[in-house]
Enzyme design. Sequence first.
Site, short mmCIF file in Angstrom:
data_model
loop_
_atom_site.label_atom_id
_atom_site.label_comp_id
_atom_site.label_asym_id
_atom_site.label_seq_id
_atom_site.Cartn_x
_atom_site.Cartn_y
_atom_site.Cartn_z
N ARG A 1 0.65 -4.19 -3.74
CA ARG A 1 -0.16 -3.31 -2.91
C ARG A 1 -0.31 -3.93 -1.53
O ARG A 1 -0.14 -5.13 -1.35
CB ARG A 1 -1.54 -3.06 -3.53
CG ARG A 1 -2.41 -4.30 -3.64
CD ARG A 1 -3.77 -3.96 -4.20
NE ARG A 1 -4.50 -3.08 -3.30
CZ ARG A 1 -5.60 -2.43 -3.64
NH1 ARG A 1 -6.08 -2.54 -4.86
NH2 ARG A 1 -6.23 -1.66 -2.77
N GLU B 1 -4.71 10.61 -5.76
CA GLU B 1 -5.84 11.33 -6.34
C GLU B 1 -6.73 11.81 -5.21
O GLU B 1 -7.10 11.02 -4.33
CB GLU B 1 -6.62 10.41 -7.29
CG GLU B 1 -7.77 11.10 -7.97
CD GLU B 1 -8.55 10.18 -8.91
OE1 GLU B 1 -9.57 10.63 -9.47
OE2 GLU B 1 -8.15 9.01 -9.05
N LYS C 1 -10.92 2.23 -2.84
CA LYS C 1 -11.57 3.53 -2.64
C LYS C 1 -13.08 3.42 -2.86
O LYS C 1 -13.88 4.05 -2.17
CB LYS C 1 -10.97 4.55 -3.60
CG LYS C 1 -9.63 5.12 -3.19
CD LYS C 1 -9.79 6.30 -2.25
CE LYS C 1 -8.45 6.98 -2.03
NZ LYS C 1 -8.02 7.81 -3.14
#
Length: 730
Positions: free
Chosen positions: A338, A88, A348
């Site tokens: 992750r 994104e 983020k």
Amino acid sequence: VLVVDRYDNTSITTSSSHQNQRWRCLGGDRQISQFTDTSKNKTMAIDQPATSNALAARDLEWAKNSPELLSEHAAINNGVIRTRFPPEPNGYLHVGHAKSMNMNFRLAFEKLGVPAEHRRTIFRYDDTNPDAESPEYIDSLRRDLEWLGWTPERTTYSSDNFQTLYELAVKLIRRGLAYVCDMTKAEMEAQRDLAKRRSSAAAMGKDPDVEAPIPSADILPGRNRDTSVERNLKLFEEMKLGLHDEGTLTLRLKMDFESANPNMYDLVAYRIRYTPHPHAGKGWCIYPNYDFTHGICDSLERIDYSICTLEFETRREPYYWILWALDMFRPKVYEMSRLNLEYTVLSKRRLLKLVNAHYVRGWDDPRMPTISGLRRRGYTKEIINNFCNDVGATRAMNVVQMDKLCQVARLTLADTTRRAMAVLEPIKVVIGNFTEVAAKAGEGGLTFDVQNSPTDASLGSHNVTLTETVYIDTEDFRLDEDPNFYRLTPGKPVGIKYHGGNLVCDEVVKDREKVKELKCHLDISERRSKPKSYITWVPSDGIHCEVRVYNHLFKEPEPSDRWEEELNPDSEIVHPNAIIDPSVCELVDKKNMDKWKSNQALQFERLGYFVLDIDTTFDSITKKGKLVFNRTVSLKEDKAVVKKDDVESEQKRKRAEQQRNAAAARDKLMTIEPKDLFKLAPEYEGKYSKFDDTGLPTHLADGTELTKSAKKKLEKERTKHTKKFAKSKK
């Protein structure tokens, strides 16, 4: 026409009516899936490249493709296996994205055994949230991907599918599987909270109508859920035309409020947003959310493997439900752990806070774990990709030690980086017998030819010249004697690198308490004692520069919820008066600078690996302008100079102790009923004073009422504990 000949009569019966069989085709080994369509009483053979089940994960009935969908997909892909990398554009890519790129462009295919000619990866901008996205982020994502060396099959944008997504949403409304909802955010939270409490009660074998009764059908299932198709089509069209205010209406999917997965509680597919889109422009005022978009885009782009991280594992149900409801091809979904890296954060939200609160210089600050930050610090694409190769991709959660990344950097830079001498905090040294030493120097005088690399002659050499005045680093001199210090002191000479003589301190000139100058002489006699170490130096015509030494961004290996308090005040140490060997002059000119590529790297002898920073304005012709270096990574500790302490072993001991304590805490936790979690669990003991009927805290110990978001977070923790508790009792 594919001519096939079955050579293995053994078939594997799956939970559907499908049978997978091995066939031999003319031209090579392929995987042919044979399906019997009982409704049409015919058999279809679907050709696809042979792959392993290395990326198998939790199966769902919704995930099963019909024979027709499989046949269509195989015909379109024509032997290709396709993945996608869909970030994104709401920030810069970080090292966790580098791991994802490595997985989607290389490792996944290797795990599956896909031949190189059949591998394809799409680079997709998952750009459905115009409020958080910007052209700057869009540009940075492309540049970082290209810099790391990955070549996508093509670049796509989720926003390019806005019209298709809208039409599919209309299709769901017509099928009675989506509706326009006017519930407020607070009402939706209450609805979700009630559904979760009812689900938790059912999971514990209790009656949901007793434990969490429904006060009104307006809340659950909701006043809009069973409205007419005509009403919902009309309102959705009005939403698209901009006839309603932001936050007043949403389009929701009619899923399952009795599911144990809260992501199935009629998730929102569309919201009203009067924000121009950075890629699509001003044509839309309704935007689809991530859950609705990414599965559909995967299907439209003919993705075979949709790879994400484990926090999206609970999104598997809505992913497949949407594709099932639309009768679209369902890619295989695989969730990997992750990347968790010591002494940094990869969220983020936290990275954005670091930038906006000016804790760092920006997204490309060398302390940041972003690709741009790592590049600016001197980490090359080879270092990052090799690190990702070493880390690999599994479903096991772990925290990778930062030293692993540092060691990959050292091993990579050691063979490719030119050496030079530099001092960070210079002390002026005047050699009193310089004229005598110069007169006795042989051919070449006091200019020495130095290999750019001690192990690779092909990297060439450079000259360094000993001058009457030189500069050494303050770290290489002490006023007081120390048996463990092997460099220069008033009573102990030290070797001077490349010349070979012993530097002897005759007088210390001080400005108050600070050492300003050393008056020395060079002992070149044959009877001189052999020094225990040699120090580096720079000549009087050295280039002045600024050197920024970077350490861990955080004091703690695993930053907690109080991460802002755990920032390391010494994460950046600036040496504004450093000096470097003048032989590097042409290498460090500002004309060679580019923020989107790896800039000139040097090994400062005995100090570490450094890289030219983009703040550099130095002109190699005029010798004017600012010259700035960033430390990439330190060298290995020199055991001949400093005795190795036991810090590392103490850290290992503490980690082992923490792991033992964590294991004991987990064992104890499994003895606590979910309803008593917040009363008896050690981590919550004494924190809360009041609880509701289900055992969920409502007030802190001081009487402060908990916010809805705090309760929501605690409910998530209890749901996790409920699942683990039930599993431990099996």
